[in-house]
Scaffold this motif. Sequence first.
Motif, PDB file in Angstrom:
ATOM      1  N   PHE A 162      22.743 -16.471  25.297  1.00 12.55           N
ATOM      2  CA  PHE A 162      21.803 -16.969  26.223  1.00 12.55           C
ATOM      3  C   PHE A 162      22.242 -18.250  26.958  1.00 12.55           C
ATOM      4  N   PRO A 163      22.692 -19.462  26.156  1.00 14.61           N
ATOM      5  CA  PRO A 163      23.151 -20.367  26.962  1.00 14.61           C
ATOM      6  C   PRO A 163      23.904 -20.042  28.247  1.00 14.61           C
ATOM      7  N   CYS A 164      24.906 -19.254  28.002  1.00 14.20           N
ATOM      8  CA  CYS A 164      25.733 -18.943  28.932  1.00 14.20           C
ATOM      9  C   CYS A 164      24.983 -18.319  29.983  1.00 14.20           C
ATOM     10  N   PHE A 165      24.389 -17.236  29.777  1.00 16.87           N
ATOM     11  CA  PHE A 165      23.797 -16.284  30.861  1.00 16.87           C
ATOM     12  C   PHE A 165      22.762 -17.552  31.689  1.00 16.87           C
ATOM     13  N   ASP A 201      32.059  -9.934  21.941  1.00 18.38           N
ATOM     14  CA  ASP A 201      32.020  -9.323  20.594  1.00 18.38           C
ATOM     15  C   ASP A 201      32.809  -9.958  19.722  1.00 18.38           C
ATOM     16  N   LYS A 202      32.479 -11.139  19.156  1.00 13.51           N
ATOM     17  CA  LYS A 202      33.308 -11.827  18.446  1.00 13.51           C
ATOM     18  C   LYS A 202      33.907 -11.136  17.260  1.00 13.51           C
ATOM     19  N   GLU A 206      25.493 -12.509  17.999  1.00 12.89           N
ATOM     20  CA  GLU A 206      26.253 -12.616  19.185  1.00 12.89           C
ATOM     21  C   GLU A 206      25.268 -12.674  20.452  1.00 12.89           C
ATOM     22  N   ILE A 207      24.130 -11.759  20.537  1.00 13.94           N
ATOM     23  CA  ILE A 207      23.485 -11.779  21.659  1.00 13.94           C
ATOM     24  C   ILE A 207      22.518 -13.286  21.708  1.00 13.94           C
ATOM     25  N   GLN A 248      21.229  -3.924  18.245  1.00 17.95           N
ATOM     26  CA  GLN A 248      22.448  -4.069  18.936  1.00 17.95           C
ATOM     27  C   GLN A 248      22.704  -3.892  20.188  1.00 17.95           C
ATOM     28  N   LEU A 249      23.682  -4.207  21.105  1.00 19.09           N
ATOM     29  CA  LEU A 249      23.811  -3.636  22.394  1.00 19.09           C
ATOM     30  C   LEU A 249      25.336  -3.180  22.278  1.00 19.09           C
TER      31      LEU A 249
END
Length: 114
Positions: free
Chosen positions: A54-57, A38-39, A49-50, A95-96
């Motif tokens: 993705f690359p991290c996940f 949550d930058k 942010e979502i 948003q999440l």
Amino acid sequence: EESKTLAEYGTLMITDPEFQSQSEKAKELATKLFNLLDKDSNGQLDAKEIAEMFPCFAGVFDHLIKTHNIKDVEPLNKDEFDFSVLLNDDDSDNQLNPQEFQDLLDHIFIDLYK
């Protein structure tokens, strides 16, 4: 930091029979990861942010598959990730919130469960 925290969460799901997604440890790790992602610190993960997570996940998911020699699980792709985000956006606001994010973690890592 994000990858390390996500890897810890995923590893515990795979290796620790006591680790449940609603446990205090799971909530602590999910909250830590949410706050890192949550930058703008507004308490929501927005579309940008979502997309950035993705690359991290994908990297962590692939690492866990290889490290733990998990068979019959494909690497995480962008379409699956986007669909998982959509499924867990309960209020459809694109948003999440923290609970939706923890639900996303569970959904993403469900194939790696024991």
